[in-house]
Design an enzyme around this catalytic site. Structure first.
Site, PDB file in Angstrom:
ATOM      1  N   LYS A  50      31.040 -22.039  40.006  1.00  0.00           N
ATOM      2  CA  LYS A  50      30.645 -23.346  39.463  1.00  0.00           C
ATOM      3  C   LYS A  50      29.331 -23.205  38.706  1.00  0.00           C
ATOM      4  O   LYS A  50      28.361 -22.642  39.234  1.00  0.00           O
ATOM      5  CB  LYS A  50      30.471 -24.370  40.587  1.00  0.00           C
ATOM      6  CG  LYS A  50      30.075 -25.754  40.054  1.00  0.00           C
ATOM      7  CD  LYS A  50      30.140 -26.825  41.139  1.00  0.00           C
ATOM      8  CE  LYS A  50      28.849 -27.032  41.861  1.00  0.00           C
ATOM      9  NZ  LYS A  50      27.809 -27.694  41.054  1.00  0.00           N
ATOM     10  N   ASP A  95      30.578 -28.107  35.952  1.00  0.00           N
ATOM     11  CA  ASP A  95      30.205 -29.366  36.611  1.00  0.00           C
ATOM     12  C   ASP A  95      29.286 -30.140  35.670  1.00  0.00           C
ATOM     13  O   ASP A  95      28.074 -30.198  35.872  1.00  0.00           O
ATOM     14  CB  ASP A  95      29.515 -29.031  37.943  1.00  0.00           C
ATOM     15  CG  ASP A  95      29.289 -30.261  38.802  1.00  0.00           C
ATOM     16  OD1 ASP A  95      29.821 -31.336  38.460  1.00  0.00           O
ATOM     17  OD2 ASP A  95      28.583 -30.140  39.819  1.00  0.00           O
ATOM     18  N   LYS A  97      29.835 -33.444  34.602  1.00  0.00           N
ATOM     19  CA  LYS A  97      29.803 -34.887  34.891  1.00  0.00           C
ATOM     20  C   LYS A  97      29.740 -35.711  33.610  1.00  0.00           C
ATOM     21  O   LYS A  97      28.832 -36.506  33.392  1.00  0.00           O
ATOM     22  CB  LYS A  97      28.628 -35.228  35.816  1.00  0.00           C
ATOM     23  CG  LYS A  97      28.724 -34.540  37.174  1.00  0.00           C
ATOM     24  CD  LYS A  97      27.687 -35.048  38.148  1.00  0.00           C
ATOM     25  CE  LYS A  97      27.823 -34.412  39.510  1.00  0.00           C
ATOM     26  NZ  LYS A  97      27.445 -32.982  39.558  1.00  0.00           N
ATOM     27  N   ASP A 103      30.569 -41.061  28.650  1.00  0.00           N
ATOM     28  CA  ASP A 103      30.089 -41.544  27.350  1.00  0.00           C
ATOM     29  C   ASP A 103      31.178 -42.463  26.807  1.00  0.00           C
ATOM     30  O   ASP A 103      32.120 -42.787  27.544  1.00  0.00           O
ATOM     31  CB  ASP A 103      29.824 -40.325  26.427  1.00  0.00           C
ATOM     32  CG  ASP A 103      28.757 -40.611  25.372  1.00  0.00           C
ATOM     33  OD1 ASP A 103      28.839 -41.686  24.722  1.00  0.00           O
ATOM     34  OD2 ASP A 103      27.858 -39.777  25.186  1.00  0.00           O
ATOM     35  N   THR A 159      26.828 -38.802  45.931  1.00  0.00           N
ATOM     36  CA  THR A 159      26.506 -38.871  47.360  1.00  0.00           C
ATOM     37  C   THR A 159      25.038 -39.213  47.604  1.00  0.00           C
ATOM     38  O   THR A 159      24.650 -39.483  48.734  1.00  0.00           O
ATOM     39  CB  THR A 159      26.863 -37.562  48.087  1.00  0.00           C
ATOM     40  OG1 THR A 159      26.332 -36.485  47.349  1.00  0.00           O
ATOM     41  CG2 THR A 159      28.355 -37.407  48.241  1.00  0.00           C
ATOM     42  N   ARG A 169      24.044 -21.868  48.312  1.00  0.00           N
ATOM     43  CA  ARG A 169      23.024 -21.052  48.976  1.00  0.00           C
ATOM     44  C   ARG A 169      23.493 -20.215  50.151  1.00  0.00           C
ATOM     45  O   ARG A 169      22.969 -19.099  50.332  1.00  0.00           O
ATOM     46  CB  ARG A 169      21.841 -21.962  49.362  1.00  0.00           C
ATOM     47  CG  ARG A 169      21.072 -22.432  48.129  1.00  0.00           C
ATOM     48  CD  ARG A 169      20.220 -23.638  48.401  1.00  0.00           C
ATOM     49  NE  ARG A 169      21.041 -24.831  48.620  1.00  0.00           N
ATOM     50  CZ  ARG A 169      20.573 -26.039  48.860  1.00  0.00           C
ATOM     51  NH1 ARG A 169      19.267 -26.219  48.914  1.00  0.00           N
ATOM     52  NH2 ARG A 169      21.384 -27.053  49.029  1.00  0.00           N
TER      53      ARG A 169
HETATM   54  O1  C5P Z   1      23.685 -24.560  48.006  1.00  0.00           O
HETATM   55  P1  C5P Z   1      24.725 -25.579  48.383  1.00  0.00           P
HETATM   56  O2  C5P Z   1      25.919 -24.979  49.113  1.00  0.00           O
HETATM   57  O3  C5P Z   1      24.149 -26.779  49.091  1.00  0.00           O
HETATM   58  O4  C5P Z   1      25.276 -26.061  46.973  1.00  0.00           O
HETATM   59  C1  C5P Z   1      26.238 -27.099  46.840  1.00  0.00           C
HETATM   60  C2  C5P Z   1      26.600 -27.315  45.401  1.00  0.00           C
HETATM   61  O5  C5P Z   1      27.443 -28.453  45.330  1.00  0.00           O
HETATM   62  C3  C5P Z   1      25.427 -27.589  44.473  1.00  0.00           C
HETATM   63  O6  C5P Z   1      25.776 -27.083  43.185  1.00  0.00           O
HETATM   64  C4  C5P Z   1      25.345 -29.099  44.476  1.00  0.00           C
HETATM   65  O7  C5P Z   1      24.786 -29.603  43.297  1.00  0.00           O
HETATM   66  C5  C5P Z   1      26.826 -29.478  44.547  1.00  0.00           C
HETATM   67  N1  C5P Z   1      27.085 -30.805  45.099  1.00  0.00           N
HETATM   68  C6  C5P Z   1      26.658 -31.202  46.352  1.00  0.00           C
HETATM   69  N2  C5P Z   1      26.933 -32.456  46.819  1.00  0.00           N
HETATM   70  C7  C5P Z   1      27.607 -33.318  46.050  1.00  0.00           C
HETATM   71  C8  C5P Z   1      28.042 -32.934  44.788  1.00  0.00           C
HETATM   72  C9  C5P Z   1      27.766 -31.665  44.333  1.00  0.00           C
HETATM   73  O8  C5P Z   1      26.055 -30.420  47.065  1.00  0.00           O
HETATM   74  N3  C5P Z   1      27.896 -34.508  46.524  1.00  0.00           N
END
Ligand code: C5P
Length: 245
Positions: free
Chosen positions: A50, A77, A79, A82, A132, A223
């Site tokens: 992603k 991603d 989003k 427009d 969220t 992460r």
């Molecule tokens: O590092 P981590 O596992 O928390 O990353 C989660 C990924 O999913 C990030 O790219 C974050 O922006 C995305 N994301 C999220 N929660 C959401 C929508 C997208 O953590 N509701």
């Protein structure tokens, strides 16, 4: 090249992607050089990446093309939201990059415009229902009469009606959305933490096995893989957990 299954079996069910293809690693890294180094380090352990807004504005679209050329699947991603003409033209451009998934905001005009612009492209659209980071008070402040739960359900149904292929949503919403939408909508969930992994800024998390059992089709994990001491081993452990769920 790995592809999202798009055709039905004769009994009407969708073929499931392999456990490895259900893990999407979020390349939330400082720049494309760091992202490329991570992709090289992960090697065959990861097939799907992603790329979010930050990296997109730092050369991420060229990286997306590179990844597609390497046979990886890419989730852009972006989003999109427009006026319909602009959304349609932007969707066509992203489809030409060869992305597998593209996110759009779940407004009916936006979703219809994006779905109508896909033509013969195999790219799948994922709608973001309600961010969220929003709670009921944030929606009221923005002028909405409904709370988060009602608005998520309303937009999820509108996404399905508009021909959008799936939703990106938190793992804790998956079971309810699966019940509401049936088996064919793709449900893609971030907020995944293997048992024992650091939460960082995520508050409501599920383990990979819990999210799969709740009905997720794909897991987005950042992460816990990219900041692991051994990212390849961390990814392989998540794939094993998906396979065992
Ligand atoms: O590092 P981590 O596992 O928390 O990353 C989660 C990924 O999913 C990030 O790219 C974050 O922006 C995305 N994301 C999220 N929660 C959401 C929508 C997208 O953590 N509701």
């Amino acid at each position: 090249m790995h592809q999202v299954p798009s055709s039905l079996f004769s009994d009407g069910t969708m073929p499931q992607p392999s456990p490895r293809d259900r893990l999407i690693v979020a390349l939330d890294l400082a720049d494309t050089a760091a992202a490329q180094a991570m992709v090289a380090r992960l090697g065959d352990a990861v097939t799907f990446y992603k790329i979010g807004l930050e990296l997109t504005y730092g050369g991420g679209l060229a990286l997306a093309r590179d990844l597609v050329a390497q046979g990886k699947q890419v989730f852009l991603d972006l989003k999109l939201h427009d006026i319909p003409n602009t959304v349609a033209r932007a969707t066509e451009q992203v489809a030409q990059i060869g992305a597998t998934f593209l996110t759009i905001h779940a407004f009916p005009q936006t979703m219809k415009a994006a779905a109508g612009a896909l033509g013969t492209s195999p790219m799948k659209l994922l709608a973001v229902t309600v961010m969220t980071s929003y709670d009921d008070a944030d929606l009221a402040e923005a002028g909405y009469a409904s709370g988060v739960k009602d608005l998520v359900a309303r937009r999820a149904r509108q996404a399905q009606a508009a021909g959008v292929h799936g939703l990106i949503l938190s793992a804790e919403e998956v079971a309810a959305m699966r019940a509401l939408l049936g088996p064919d909508m793709l449900l893609v969930t971030p907020g995944i933490r293997p048992a024992g992994a650091a939460l960082a800024d995520q508050k409501r998390v599920m383990t990979p096995a819990e999210a799969i059992r709740a009905g997720s089709d794909y897991l987005v994990v950042g992460r816990p893989v990219t900041q692991a001491a051994d990212p390849k081993a961390a990814a392989a452990a998540i794939v094993a957990e998906i396979a065992g769920a």
